[in-house]
Design a protein around this motif. Structure first.
Motif, PDB file in Angstrom:
ATOM      1  N   ALA A  92      48.278 -30.209 -38.638  1.00 28.77           N
ATOM      2  CA  ALA A  92      48.877 -29.153 -38.588  1.00 28.77           C
ATOM      3  C   ALA A  92      48.149 -28.015 -37.669  1.00 28.77           C
ATOM      4  CB  ALA A  92      49.153 -28.418 -39.892  1.00 28.77           C
ATOM      5  N   ASP A  93      47.029 -28.252 -37.685  1.00 32.48           N
ATOM      6  CA  ASP A  93      45.893 -27.156 -36.855  1.00 32.48           C
ATOM      7  C   ASP A  93      46.159 -25.763 -37.141  1.00 32.48           C
ATOM      8  OD1 ASP A  93      43.756 -26.646 -35.197  1.00 32.48           O
ATOM      9  OD2 ASP A  93      45.003 -26.905 -33.356  1.00 32.48           O
ATOM     10  N   LYS A  94      46.556 -25.047 -38.281  1.00 29.55           N
ATOM     11  CA  LYS A  94      46.802 -23.878 -38.543  1.00 29.55           C
ATOM     12  C   LYS A  94      45.706 -23.059 -39.369  1.00 29.55           C
ATOM     13  CE  LYS A  94      51.377 -24.591 -38.988  1.00 29.55           C
ATOM     14  NZ  LYS A  94      52.736 -24.456 -39.903  1.00 29.55           N
ATOM     15  N   TYR A  95      44.161 -23.492 -38.649  1.00 27.27           N
ATOM     16  CA  TYR A  95      43.204 -22.993 -39.351  1.00 27.27           C
ATOM     17  C   TYR A  95      42.876 -21.512 -38.879  1.00 27.27           C
ATOM     18  CZ  TYR A  95      42.086 -27.640 -40.296  1.00 27.27           C
ATOM     19  OH  TYR A  95      41.940 -29.187 -40.952  1.00 27.27           O
ATOM     20  N   SER A  96      43.555 -21.090 -37.800  1.00 25.66           N
ATOM     21  CA  SER A  96      43.124 -20.159 -36.985  1.00 25.66           C
ATOM     22  C   SER A  96      44.045 -18.640 -37.421  1.00 25.66           C
ATOM     23  CB  SER A  96      43.238 -19.972 -35.674  1.00 25.66           C
ATOM     24  OG  SER A  96      43.874 -20.598 -35.211  1.00 25.66           O
ATOM     25  N   GLU A  97      45.277 -19.028 -37.866  1.00 27.14           N
ATOM     26  CA  GLU A  97      46.251 -18.095 -38.093  1.00 27.14           C
ATOM     27  C   GLU A  97      45.628 -16.602 -39.084  1.00 27.14           C
ATOM     28  OE1 GLU A  97      49.336 -19.940 -40.310  1.00 27.14           O
ATOM     29  OE2 GLU A  97      50.152 -20.962 -38.402  1.00 27.14           O
ATOM     30  N   LEU A  98      45.071 -17.000 -39.913  1.00 21.40           N
ATOM     31  CA  LEU A  98      44.654 -15.691 -40.746  1.00 21.40           C
ATOM     32  C   LEU A  98      43.838 -14.756 -39.845  1.00 21.40           C
ATOM     33  CD1 LEU A  98      44.908 -14.015 -43.267  1.00 21.40           C
ATOM     34  CD2 LEU A  98      43.008 -15.435 -44.295  1.00 21.40           C
ATOM     35  N   CYS A  99      42.650 -15.571 -39.400  1.00 18.07           N
ATOM     36  CA  CYS A  99      41.532 -14.904 -38.542  1.00 18.07           C
ATOM     37  C   CYS A  99      42.041 -14.119 -37.421  1.00 18.07           C
ATOM     38  CB  CYS A  99      40.348 -15.857 -38.164  1.00 18.07           C
ATOM     39  SG  CYS A  99      39.169 -14.964 -37.343  1.00 18.07           S
ATOM     40  N   PHE A 100      43.043 -14.977 -36.580  1.00 15.33           N
ATOM     41  CA  PHE A 100      43.529 -14.173 -35.612  1.00 15.33           C
ATOM     42  C   PHE A 100      44.695 -13.020 -35.844  1.00 15.33           C
ATOM     43  CE2 PHE A 100      41.963 -17.969 -33.271  1.00 15.33           C
ATOM     44  CZ  PHE A 100      41.264 -17.331 -32.432  1.00 15.33           C
ATOM     45  N   LYS A 101      45.189 -13.317 -36.894  1.00 17.20           N
ATOM     46  CA  LYS A 101      46.279 -12.253 -37.473  1.00 17.20           C
ATOM     47  C   LYS A 101      45.357 -10.750 -37.403  1.00 17.20           C
ATOM     48  CE  LYS A 101      49.614 -11.403 -40.893  1.00 17.20           C
ATOM     49  NZ  LYS A 101      50.442 -11.777 -41.949  1.00 17.20           N
ATOM     50  N   ARG A 102      44.362 -11.046 -38.326  1.00 18.40           N
ATOM     51  CA  ARG A 102      43.334  -9.909 -38.499  1.00 18.40           C
ATOM     52  C   ARG A 102      43.087  -9.309 -37.281  1.00 18.40           C
ATOM     53  NH1 ARG A 102      40.032 -12.500 -42.644  1.00 18.40           N
ATOM     54  NH2 ARG A 102      41.301 -12.669 -44.283  1.00 18.40           N
ATOM     55  N   HIS A 103      42.563 -10.033 -36.188  1.00 18.82           N
ATOM     56  CA  HIS A 103      42.226  -9.738 -35.014  1.00 18.82           C
ATOM     57  C   HIS A 103      43.349  -8.930 -34.316  1.00 18.82           C
ATOM     58  CE1 HIS A 103      40.772 -10.177 -30.917  1.00 18.82           C
ATOM     59  NE2 HIS A 103      39.769  -9.999 -31.270  1.00 18.82           N
ATOM     60  N   LEU A 162      36.448 -24.548 -39.929  1.00 16.29           N
ATOM     61  CA  LEU A 162      37.311 -25.066 -40.875  1.00 16.29           C
ATOM     62  C   LEU A 162      37.799 -26.596 -40.694  1.00 16.29           C
ATOM     63  CD1 LEU A 162      39.153 -21.698 -41.547  1.00 16.29           C
ATOM     64  CD2 LEU A 162      37.608 -22.771 -43.177  1.00 16.29           C
ATOM     65  N   ALA A 163      38.085 -26.719 -39.467  1.00 16.38           N
ATOM     66  CA  ALA A 163      38.492 -28.014 -39.428  1.00 16.38           C
ATOM     67  C   ALA A 163      37.241 -28.968 -39.266  1.00 16.38           C
ATOM     68  CB  ALA A 163      38.949 -27.904 -37.732  1.00 16.38           C
ATOM     69  N   ASP A 164      35.984 -28.857 -39.104  1.00 15.92           N
ATOM     70  CA  ASP A 164      34.892 -29.613 -39.354  1.00 15.92           C
ATOM     71  C   ASP A 164      34.827 -29.877 -40.691  1.00 15.92           C
ATOM     72  OD1 ASP A 164      34.703 -30.059 -36.562  1.00 15.92           O
ATOM     73  OD2 ASP A 164      33.046 -28.568 -36.343  1.00 15.92           O
ATOM     74  N   GLN A 165      34.825 -28.749 -41.522  1.00 12.86           N
ATOM     75  CA  GLN A 165      34.694 -29.071 -43.074  1.00 12.86           C
ATOM     76  C   GLN A 165      35.814 -29.811 -43.639  1.00 12.86           C
ATOM     77  OE1 GLN A 165      35.286 -25.213 -45.034  1.00 12.86           O
ATOM     78  NE2 GLN A 165      34.698 -25.872 -46.625  1.00 12.86           N
ATOM     79  N   ASP A 166      36.948 -29.843 -43.148  1.00 19.66           N
ATOM     80  CA  ASP A 166      37.972 -30.775 -43.551  1.00 19.66           C
ATOM     81  C   ASP A 166      37.769 -31.982 -43.269  1.00 19.66           C
ATOM     82  OD1 ASP A 166      39.470 -28.837 -45.089  1.00 19.66           O
ATOM     83  OD2 ASP A 166      41.336 -28.844 -43.405  1.00 19.66           O
ATOM     84  N   ILE A 167      37.272 -32.295 -41.793  1.00 25.18           N
ATOM     85  CA  ILE A 167      36.928 -33.805 -41.535  1.00 25.18           C
ATOM     86  C   ILE A 167      35.642 -34.296 -42.364  1.00 25.18           C
ATOM     87  CG2 ILE A 167      36.232 -34.958 -39.634  1.00 25.18           C
ATOM     88  CD1 ILE A 167      39.321 -34.202 -39.789  1.00 25.18           C
ATOM     89  N   GLN A 168      34.879 -33.588 -42.551  1.00 22.89           N
ATOM     90  CA  GLN A 168      33.708 -33.866 -43.355  1.00 22.89           C
ATOM     91  C   GLN A 168      33.786 -34.241 -44.836  1.00 22.89           C
ATOM     92  OE1 GLN A 168      30.566 -30.643 -42.816  1.00 22.89           O
ATOM     93  NE2 GLN A 168      30.315 -31.362 -40.548  1.00 22.89           N
ATOM     94  N   TYR A 169      34.792 -33.455 -45.341  1.00 23.20           N
ATOM     95  CA  TYR A 169      35.249 -33.645 -46.779  1.00 23.20           C
ATOM     96  C   TYR A 169      35.985 -34.930 -46.613  1.00 23.20           C
ATOM     97  CZ  TYR A 169      37.053 -32.899 -51.492  1.00 23.20           C
ATOM     98  OH  TYR A 169      37.334 -33.103 -52.773  1.00 23.20           O
ATOM     99  N   LEU A 170      36.974 -35.172 -45.904  1.00 23.58           N
ATOM    100  CA  LEU A 170      37.557 -36.402 -45.584  1.00 23.58           C
ATOM    101  C   LEU A 170      36.646 -37.750 -45.517  1.00 23.58           C
ATOM    102  CD1 LEU A 170      40.303 -38.091 -45.102  1.00 23.58           C
ATOM    103  CD2 LEU A 170      40.035 -37.655 -42.928  1.00 23.58           C
TER     104      LEU A 170
END
Length: 181
Positions: A92-103, A162-170
């Protein structure tokens, strides 16, 4: 096929025919199940690897939910589902929505465009040399623009982490539990 001597099949040839029938039957079923996944796979992307893993996890979940033949099956179904959700979240690649919304709330919507270079001696436009211009409505000074750039880079870093964290957890879940699956 069972690990028997070939002389066993000389006495019971119907066992050999049954094994071949099952091998052909399940092989054809696997071709139809995996054809869409293999057809869309490209060898130069990580998307294909994760798509194969997700498809395999879905098939394993389906089989294990139909026939939970051991004690820890519910736990393993849950872990497989977590792995599948991690892969879907990566797709889905929606990791940046919250950060870029604040920006965007702080600095305004980013405006970017190409500006052609001018030859100041002749006044002509030089199409071979262009500049990429990026600015924000709420950053009128160069100092504020630098600050907006730094915060945008921080958003990109946060998205990557965030994406790296998900892949590492997987892969942590897979390396820890896949031997039982």
């Amino acid at each position: 096929m069972p690990d028997y001597r070939w002389s066993y099949y000389l006495t019971t040839p119907w066992e050999l025919m049954d094994e071949w029938y099952r091998a052909v039957k399940f092989g054809i079923r696997n071709l139809f199940q995996w054809l869409p996944v293999v057809w869309t796979d490209r060898h130069y992307t990580s998307w294909g690897l994760f798509n194969v893993m997700r498809h395999k996890l879905v098939l394993m979940q389906r089989e294990l939910s139909r026939n939970p033949y051991y004690v820890g099956a519910e736990r393993d179904l849950h872990l497989m589902r977590v792995c599948e959700l991690l892969i879907e979240r990566y797709f889905a690649d929606k990791y940046s929505e919250l950060c870029f919304k604040r920006h965007e709330e702080k600095w305004g919507k980013v405006r970017d465009f190409w500006e052609p270079s001018y030859d100041h001696e002749t006044g002509d436009v030089d199409p071979a040399h262009c500049r990429w211009i990026t600015d924000w409505p709420n950053a009128p000074t160069p100092e504020l623009e630098d600050k907006a750039w730094k915060e945008m880079r921080a958003c990109f870093d946060h998205e990557r982490k965030l994406a790296d964290q998900d892949i590492q957890y997987l892969f942590k879940l897979l390396s820890k539990h896949s031997r039982r699956w």
